[in-house]
Write a protein that holds these residues in place. Structure first.
Motif, short mmCIF file in Angstrom:
data_model
loop_
_atom_site.label_atom_id
_atom_site.label_comp_id
_atom_site.label_asym_id
_atom_site.label_seq_id
_atom_site.Cartn_x
_atom_site.Cartn_y
_atom_site.Cartn_z
N GLY A 1 2.56 0.95 15.83
CA GLY A 1 3.58 1.50 14.96
C GLY A 1 3.44 1.02 13.53
N ASN A 2 3.21 -0.29 13.35
CA ASN A 2 3.02 -0.84 12.01
C ASN A 2 1.69 -0.40 11.41
OD1 ASN A 2 5.48 -2.13 12.05
ND2 ASN A 2 4.67 -4.13 12.56
N LYS A 3 0.65 -0.39 12.24
CA LYS A 3 -0.68 -0.02 11.73
C LYS A 3 -0.75 1.44 11.32
CE LYS A 3 -3.17 -3.69 14.15
NZ LYS A 3 -1.97 -4.50 14.36
N SER A 4 0.13 2.28 11.88
CA SER A 4 0.14 3.68 11.49
C SER A 4 0.58 3.85 10.04
CB SER A 4 1.06 4.48 12.42
OG SER A 4 2.41 4.11 12.24
N TYR A 5 1.35 2.88 9.51
CA TYR A 5 1.77 2.96 8.12
C TYR A 5 0.56 2.97 7.19
CZ TYR A 5 6.78 2.27 8.92
OH TYR A 5 8.08 2.43 9.29
N GLU A 6 -0.47 2.21 7.56
CA GLU A 6 -1.67 2.18 6.73
C GLU A 6 -2.35 3.54 6.71
OE1 GLU A 6 -5.67 -0.58 6.12
OE2 GLU A 6 -4.55 -0.67 8.01
N VAL A 7 -2.37 4.20 7.86
CA VAL A 7 -2.94 5.55 7.92
C VAL A 7 -2.11 6.51 7.08
CG1 VAL A 7 -3.52 7.47 9.45
CG2 VAL A 7 -3.90 5.12 10.22
N ILE B 1 0.83 -1.21 0.00
CA ILE B 1 0.00 0.00 0.00
C ILE B 1 0.87 1.27 0.00
CG2 ILE B 1 -1.98 -1.09 1.09
CD1 ILE B 1 -1.04 0.03 3.76
N MET B 2 2.18 1.10 -0.20
CA MET B 2 3.10 2.23 -0.19
C MET B 2 4.17 2.02 -1.26
SD MET B 2 3.74 2.44 3.93
CE MET B 2 4.39 4.10 3.93
N ILE C 1 -2.81 9.34 4.03
CA ILE C 1 -2.80 10.75 4.43
C ILE C 1 -1.56 11.49 3.95
CG2 ILE C 1 -2.70 12.30 6.42
CD1 ILE C 1 -4.49 10.42 7.92
N ALA C 2 -0.39 10.89 4.14
CA ALA C 2 0.86 11.59 3.83
C ALA C 2 1.05 11.75 2.32
CB ALA C 2 2.04 10.83 4.43
N PRO C 3 1.68 12.84 1.88
CA PRO C 3 1.96 13.04 0.45
C PRO C 3 2.91 11.96 -0.08
CG PRO C 3 2.23 15.08 1.69
CD PRO C 3 2.09 13.98 2.70
N GLU C 4 2.78 11.67 -1.36
CA GLU C 4 3.61 10.65 -1.98
C GLU C 4 5.10 10.96 -1.83
OE1 GLU C 4 2.98 7.70 -3.49
OE2 GLU C 4 0.93 7.91 -2.76
N GLU C 5 5.45 12.24 -1.92
CA GLU C 5 6.85 12.63 -1.82
C GLU C 5 7.41 12.21 -0.45
OE1 GLU C 5 9.69 16.64 -1.81
OE2 GLU C 5 7.52 16.80 -2.09
N ALA C 6 6.62 12.42 0.60
CA ALA C 6 7.08 12.08 1.95
C ALA C 6 7.19 10.57 2.11
CB ALA C 6 6.12 12.65 2.99
N LEU C 7 6.22 9.83 1.58
CA LEU C 7 6.26 8.37 1.66
C LEU C 7 7.48 7.82 0.93
CD1 LEU C 7 2.50 7.49 1.03
CD2 LEU C 7 3.73 7.30 3.20
#
Length: 401
Positions: free
Chosen positions: A237-243, A149-150, A247-253
């Motif tokens: 911590g792992n589940k926050s990755y799904e959030v 998902i990332m 939410i976070a911009p693609e550049e940040a991911l």
């Protein structure tokens, strides 16, 4: 305890890692096993141990390289040819490959990876799922990944195959909703298996903190048995990755995941440090917002959930713009704050020394005078206590006489 003695679980990639731990869980619950991998000797020994330890009726070993053409059909024919009914299919086998796609990675290895991670998984699912639907009974667990998902720079093809696995699985969840057959996607974070060694990524930063395959297997097994559509293994911590993925911009991911896949000893310049600071602030905010949003969303009606999805889509664009603006200014803000903090600390340190010296002298004087007063008070209190005790004792004697 053989609670499922008449059922069979087929597990690919069962010789090591998450697949091996899943095999142990199935054996513990009394499932007969079909273990599929390339290392036949190691697999045979492992199968014999599980059979003896848990009193299993049957453990079948299938030695097969699943990255080859028609491997799925060969496995299916061998298993069904022995009259084995597969009640649970676990598609665990998978590999990765580290490096720059354009200049560093090898196409032959990537082609084999695509075949193993997607084509064989899809074909095995096709063959065994048809039988499950005909019986109206069965379960499937597909190993996706948090990177399904990332984005995942430096392992781009691997991320692409896992995105396929995740979306393929979720599509089948819908197709199977009117049957008693369930399919589950397991999304682990980086896990302590041989995966990174085989992928040529053993020296990357992501390997500094790896999840326990025992924990990952337990989370996946639990979700599978409940018939859940997906599970992100591990804690918050792992589940926050799904959030963050929503939410976070693609550049940040991309920046975060790229950093994880870089060598451990790679030096970061000033711009990278500022980007990391900006990312940290954005990530922390996204996690808090995501937790609150999920809690509210799960407790609303279907109509309200549709409204929130629409609002979220609009808000996502605003968050991306805000993040970009914040990223430009955060470096200057940090520099100003750092200089101000240094000046404040110097002034505070001098003032603290003066106050400590004065306070120390005052404390000595207070202690000296307090000590004398305390001695006098203690003497008075002791005499008072003696008098009171004598009065009490006399009263008791009078009452008894």
């Amino acid at each position: 305890m053989n609670t499922e003695s008449q059922k069979t679980a087929l597990i690919t990639g069962a010789s090591s890692g998450i697949g091996r731990e899943l095999a142990k869980l199935f054996a513990k619950d009394g499932y007969n096993l079909v273990l599929v991998a390339r290392s036949e000797d190691n697999l045979q020994q492992f199968g014999d141990e599980l059979k003896q330890q848990h009193g299993l009726q049957q453990v079948t070993i299938v030695d097969k390289d699943l990255s080859k053409e028609n491997a799925a059909r060969d496995v299916y024919d061998e298993v069904t040819g022995q009259g084995i009914t597969v009640n649970v299919l676990v598609n665990d086998a998978g590999v990765g490959l580290h490096g720059m796609f354009a200049t560093e990675t090898d196409w032959e290895k990537e082609s084999a990876m695509i075949h193993l991670n997607t084509i064989t998984l899809t074909h095995l699912t096709k063959l065994f799922l048809k039988d499950m639907v005909a019986r109206n009974e069965g379960k499937i667990l597909n190993l996706a990944s948090i990177v399904s998902i990332m984005p995942n720079p430096l392992m781009a093809v691997y991320a692409g195959t896992k995105a396929y696995v995740y979306n393929f699985t979720q599509s089948l969840v819908n197709e199977l909703k009117d049957t008693n057959v369930t399919i589950t996607a397991l999304l682990p974070n980086a896990t302590d298996t041989d995966f990174f060694n085989k992928a040529g990524a053993e020296n990357t930063k992501v390997t500094e903190k790896l999840d326990d395959p025992v924990m990952v297997a337990k989370d996946g097994y639990k979700a599978l048995m409940k018939g859940e559509a997906k599970v992100v293994a591990g804690g918050l911590g792992n589940k926050s990755y799904e959030v963050l993925a929503h939410i976070a911009p693609e550049e940040a991911l991309n920046a975060m995941m790229r950093k994880n896949m870089e060598p451990k000893d790679e030096e970061l310049d000033g711009s990278s440090t500022n980007s990391s600071l900006a990312w940290g602030i954005g990530a922390a905010a996204a996690i808090l917002i995501g937790i609150a949003a999920v809690a509210v969303y799960n407790n609303t009606s279907a109509y309200d959930q549709l409204r929130y999805r629409y609002k979220f889509s609009r808000a996502k664009s605003k968050v991306a713009n805000a993040f970009n603006n914040m990223k430009d200014s955060v470096a200057d803000t940090w520099s100003d704050a750092e200089n101000s903090a240094k000046k404040t600390w110097a002034n505070t340190k001098d003032e603290a020394k003066d106050r400590w010296s004065a306070g120390k002298n005052s404390a000595k004087d207070t202690w000296a005078s307090g000590k004398d007063g305390t001695q006098e008070s203690w003497s008075d209190a002791r005499h008072g206590a003696k008098d009171a005790w004598s009065s009490v004792r006399k009263a008791v004697v009078d009452a008894m006489s």
